[in-house]
Write a protein that holds these residues in place. Structure first.
Motif, mmCIF file in Angstrom:
data_model
loop_
_atom_site.group_PDB
_atom_site.id
_atom_site.type_symbol
_atom_site.label_atom_id
_atom_site.label_comp_id
_atom_site.label_asym_id
_atom_site.label_seq_id
_atom_site.Cartn_x
_atom_site.Cartn_y
_atom_site.Cartn_z
ATOM 1 N N GLN A 202 8.421 0.792 60.951
ATOM 2 C CA GLN A 202 9.334 -0.309 60.433
ATOM 3 C C GLN A 202 9.434 -1.320 61.317
ATOM 4 O OE1 GLN A 202 12.708 1.612 58.553
ATOM 5 N NE2 GLN A 202 13.852 1.354 60.529
ATOM 6 N N ARG A 206 8.491 -5.433 60.531
ATOM 7 C CA ARG A 206 9.461 -6.113 60.438
ATOM 8 C C ARG A 206 9.318 -7.162 61.238
ATOM 9 N NH1 ARG A 206 14.670 -1.856 61.185
ATOM 10 N NH2 ARG A 206 14.817 -1.639 58.937
ATOM 11 N N GLU A 256 12.985 9.995 50.690
ATOM 12 C CA GLU A 256 14.385 10.053 51.690
ATOM 13 C C GLU A 256 14.710 8.760 52.387
ATOM 14 O OE1 GLU A 256 12.858 14.634 51.967
ATOM 15 O OE2 GLU A 256 12.575 13.477 53.831
ATOM 16 N N GLU A 261 18.063 4.110 53.247
ATOM 17 C CA GLU A 261 18.059 2.650 53.832
ATOM 18 C C GLU A 261 18.364 1.819 52.535
ATOM 19 O OE1 GLU A 261 15.433 1.088 56.678
ATOM 20 O OE2 GLU A 261 15.076 3.077 57.754
ATOM 21 N N ILE A 262 18.193 2.359 51.412
ATOM 22 C CA ILE A 262 18.509 1.571 50.235
ATOM 23 C C ILE A 262 19.545 1.975 49.641
ATOM 24 C CG2 ILE A 262 17.398 0.375 48.203
ATOM 25 C CD1 ILE A 262 14.668 0.478 49.253
ATOM 26 N N ARG A 264 19.581 3.425 46.465
ATOM 27 C CA ARG A 264 19.637 3.615 45.093
ATOM 28 C C ARG A 264 18.089 3.852 44.647
ATOM 29 N NH1 ARG A 264 23.457 -1.162 43.254
ATOM 30 N NH2 ARG A 264 22.755 -2.577 44.691
ATOM 31 N N VAL B 149 22.101 13.977 45.265
ATOM 32 C CA VAL B 149 22.543 12.744 45.808
ATOM 33 C C VAL B 149 23.358 11.987 44.397
ATOM 34 C CG1 VAL B 149 21.139 12.650 47.659
ATOM 35 C CG2 VAL B 149 20.490 11.362 45.634
ATOM 36 N N PHE B 195 27.187 -7.055 56.257
ATOM 37 C CA PHE B 195 26.941 -5.791 55.993
ATOM 38 C C PHE B 195 28.108 -4.893 56.522
ATOM 39 C CE2 PHE B 195 22.742 -7.535 56.520
ATOM 40 C CZ PHE B 195 21.929 -6.721 56.046
ATOM 41 N N GLN B 202 27.563 6.768 54.835
ATOM 42 C CA GLN B 202 27.205 5.796 54.063
ATOM 43 C C GLN B 202 27.067 5.924 52.471
ATOM 44 O OE1 GLN B 202 23.650 4.259 56.184
ATOM 45 N NE2 GLN B 202 22.391 5.761 54.863
ATOM 46 N N ASP B 203 26.823 7.404 52.474
ATOM 47 C CA ASP B 203 26.547 7.725 51.085
ATOM 48 C C ASP B 203 27.893 7.671 50.208
ATOM 49 O OD1 ASP B 203 24.071 8.371 51.081
ATOM 50 O OD2 ASP B 203 24.426 10.316 50.733
ATOM 51 N N ARG B 206 28.876 3.796 49.945
ATOM 52 C CA ARG B 206 27.970 2.816 48.983
ATOM 53 C C ARG B 206 28.569 3.089 47.632
ATOM 54 N NH1 ARG B 206 22.068 4.382 51.608
ATOM 55 N NH2 ARG B 206 22.075 2.793 53.106
ATOM 56 N N GLU B 210 29.890 -2.340 46.681
ATOM 57 C CA GLU B 210 29.782 -3.511 45.894
ATOM 58 C C GLU B 210 30.859 -4.013 45.042
ATOM 59 O OE1 GLU B 210 25.812 -3.559 44.068
ATOM 60 O OE2 GLU B 210 25.946 -5.431 44.049
ATOM 61 N N PRO B 216 26.299 -4.859 48.319
ATOM 62 C CA PRO B 216 25.478 -3.969 47.856
ATOM 63 C C PRO B 216 25.308 -2.458 48.665
ATOM 64 C CG PRO B 216 24.037 -5.824 48.370
ATOM 65 C CD PRO B 216 25.556 -5.944 48.848
ATOM 66 N N PRO B 217 24.918 -1.485 47.981
ATOM 67 C CA PRO B 217 24.672 -0.341 48.694
ATOM 68 C C PRO B 217 23.649 -0.440 50.139
ATOM 69 C CG PRO B 217 24.583 0.251 46.442
ATOM 70 C CD PRO B 217 24.863 -1.172 46.589
ATOM 71 N N GLU B 218 22.626 -1.280 49.383
ATOM 72 C CA GLU B 218 21.657 -1.331 50.803
ATOM 73 C C GLU B 218 22.092 -2.136 51.977
ATOM 74 O OE1 GLU B 218 21.473 -2.370 47.861
ATOM 75 O OE2 GLU B 218 20.739 -4.306 47.316
ATOM 76 N N GLN B 219 23.477 -2.776 52.082
ATOM 77 C CA GLN B 219 23.957 -3.523 53.106
ATOM 78 C C GLN B 219 24.913 -2.521 53.634
ATOM 79 O OE1 GLN B 219 22.426 -7.390 51.190
ATOM 80 N NE2 GLN B 219 24.429 -7.635 52.284
ATOM 81 N N THR B 227 18.404 14.017 53.648
ATOM 82 C CA THR B 227 17.991 14.630 52.434
ATOM 83 C C THR B 227 16.981 15.460 52.116
ATOM 84 O OG1 THR B 227 17.249 12.466 51.641
ATOM 85 C CG2 THR B 227 19.362 12.836 51.448
ATOM 86 N N LEU B 246 21.577 12.730 60.373
ATOM 87 C CA LEU B 246 20.338 11.900 60.604
ATOM 88 C C LEU B 246 21.009 10.677 61.724
ATOM 89 C CD1 LEU B 246 18.061 10.888 57.662
ATOM 90 C CD2 LEU B 246 17.352 12.046 59.809
ATOM 91 N N LEU B 260 18.057 0.593 62.923
ATOM 92 C CA LEU B 260 17.488 1.309 61.809
ATOM 93 C C LEU B 260 17.439 0.674 60.707
ATOM 94 C CD1 LEU B 260 16.041 4.108 61.483
ATOM 95 C CD2 LEU B 260 18.277 4.833 61.076
ATOM 96 N N GLU B 261 18.446 0.309 60.190
ATOM 97 C CA GLU B 261 18.749 -0.241 58.965
ATOM 98 C C GLU B 261 18.797 -1.636 58.574
ATOM 99 O OE1 GLU B 261 21.182 2.180 56.264
ATOM 100 O OE2 GLU B 261 21.229 3.794 57.656
#
Lengths: 351, 351
Positions: A202, A206, A256, A261-262, A264, B149, B195, B202-203, B206, B210, B216-219, B227, B246, B260-261
């Motif tokens: 990534q 990127r 995974e 990273e997203i 959903r 999840v 962010f 984070q789960d 998230r 929002e 949003p979850p991805e941020q 997982t 992780l 990473l994200e």
């Protein structure tokens, strides 16, 4: 699995075309696609693939539809190699690693006499092609880790703005598929956030994703190495790329990675090989309207034919067994035939 | 470090207020902030903190400024606990874990007689407060892992829409700081992507980010467990939360999580404790205009006073040594005084 595999550099290695050298940057593909907003999917032939896309967008964006999806939940994921741009006969990121070897050897001259670096330095493509996965793993670790993340980004940027592929003699970034660029634009125009979900690194993708695909770094999910935070002698903090795998973003790892990273499940996903299978399955298994599509490389004139449409002799490139396409049929994925569904493949072709 | 620490549940544990029970959802804070777009930072008093924010936005968004930042590079990161909402006297996520224990025991009745579950089931707050970090770790693993999840998300959503804090008797999601909601809105209105970068899971964050913050979850970047992808008996794919860390998104881990994200260095970062130190340092160390700010909890009337402004007796909550504020002064971070810089703390207060 090997950690070369982890780095997304494996399996399709290849042979022959290790050539890669500089010149002018180009935004042709992206620019063309963006200029065609008023004619969505202009490079797509009418047919089942285009229809599936149009139907899906209508179903999920029409407020009166039973499958309407609120804008904030519109997530679409795209594999990169073989789905958004050419992957055959060799991943560009692997060429990058090989091209970086001289610089690594310059810093550590003792490597010049050590394998596999000695073979890479020889420039003998036949010998390079015979290196083992473990050799390539060693090359990947030597060329992708141990440096500041900013330094890595700067080096990769310089390379991607100049390296060219062997067949078309064009920048790798020109080898994106025009119909897929149009698809990215069309999805975004309909409120979808577009993500790359790649087996490749990534950090590498990127570097150019925003310029080439209009996808910002934070929307690229890929195989990821750990980093280490530390301070230099002046107390200034920096991050170093470490030879430690955090995320192997291929096969089940793609699902995974999407969760990590997203956060959903995608509404739509696009891929082309077995590395995308679980992402396509997971996407399709969600409720409401879901779209899973695979690109079939069946155009040996304008690009390549491999996988089920194979007209090339056996290569080490990719895994595209007939079973994947059987699953597509069974699970209601849609197949995109390069030959039949795309009027043009590249932006640099005459329209 | 313990893995409870990893889960972002540690150190500030506390005692007392373990109460938490249902009722109506509320969007008050977010709604109010969003309605006030025309009066940016309306709840901020004029002073050095507000001035630093206004100056930074002007410097990075005025095309004529030497520090202009292209819109796609405008990244701002916000710690959550103690920065966007109340963290004292206990993290809401830890309350969630304790509240989930009865459901876990129902599924595995043998746990009812095993510690630490027996103590949690007793409802005896004094005893619960005396559980060790290792006990809390065991509780976290039991309540946050082993399920699908989607199931986790549904359970956390139900909880966060009903659980209330002890002091205000309000939903946790009402305890966001109005000035910080205005700040999120103001940054976004100026082209910044906002962010959350939290030591919490984070789960978990998230689930409501929002709705509560417009993020949003991805941020949301936070501590993350691995997982595992698998198929159920009908061949349907699903993801299970695993007790494998992780990303420990705290301290240096916040910078590693950002890489990473998000994949690029923030232009602005906001925090309040030592867990945010490296993020604030890394942000400030970038070139051009950078903004690093810390919230000082010095308002024991409207919220709490702790850290350097401590008026409470010693607690296990947080790490906010004077040294952090000394570093702020030395490195040009800006301190936000709740008492002096905020006209209102919560949206539910009279204006």
């Amino acid at each position: 699995m090997s950690s070369l595999d982890h780095l997304g550099l494996s399996r399709r290695l290849l042979l022959g075309a290790l050539a890669a050298s500089p010149l002018l940057p180009s935004l042709l593909a992206a620019t063309t696609a963006r200029a065609e907003d008023t004619r969505p999917l202009a490079s797509w032939s009418d047919g089942p693939a285009k229809k599936a896309i149009l139907d899906f967008i209508r179903a999920t964006t029409d407020a009166a539809s039973k499958d309407f999806v609120p804008p904030e939940e519109r997530i679409a994921t795209f594999d990169q190699d073989g789905t958004l741009w050419v992957e055959h006969p060799i991943y560009s990121q692997l060429v990058y690693c090989l091209d970086r070897v001289p610089a690594v050897v310059k810093l550590k001259p003792e490597l010049a006499k050590a394998e596999p670096f000695k073979t890479v330095m020889s420039g003998d493509f036949e010998k390079i092609a015979k290196l083992s996965l473990r050799d390539f793993e060693e090359i990947a670790v030597a060329t992708l880790t141990g440096m500041d993340v900013d330094q890595f980004g700067a080096e990769a940027k310089t390379w991607i703005e100049s390296a060219k592929d062997h067949r078309w003699k064009r920048l790798y970034t020109e080898l994106t598929y025009l119909p897929m660029q149009e698809l990215l634009t069309y999805f975004r125009a309909n409120g979808y956030k577009t993500f790359i979900v790649t087996g490749g690194g990534q950090d590498f993708v990127r570097v150019y994703s925003e310029r080439v695909y209009g996808i910002p770094p934070e929307q690229v999910v890929g195989s990821a190495l750990g980093t280490k935070f530390s301070y230099d002698n002046d107390g200034k903090p920096f991050l170093t790329k470490e030879p430690k795998l955090l995320l192997n973003d291929d096969n089940a790892g793609k699902v995974e990675g999407i969760h990590l990273e997203i956060g959903r499940r995608p509404r739509a996903a696009f891929g082309n090989s077995t590395g995308d299978r679980q992402m396509l399955e997971y996407t399709k298994a969600g409720d409401g309207a879901r779209l899973s599509m695979i690109v079939l490389h069946d155009d040996d004139k304008r690009e390549y034919a491999y996988g089920p449409a194979q007209s090339l002799p056996d290569t080490k490139v990719g895994a595209f067994p007939q079973a994947l396409f059987d699953e597509a049929k069974k699970d209601g994925w849609n197949v995109i035939s390069m030959k039949d569904d795309w009027k043009r493949v590249f932006a640099f072709e005459a329209s």
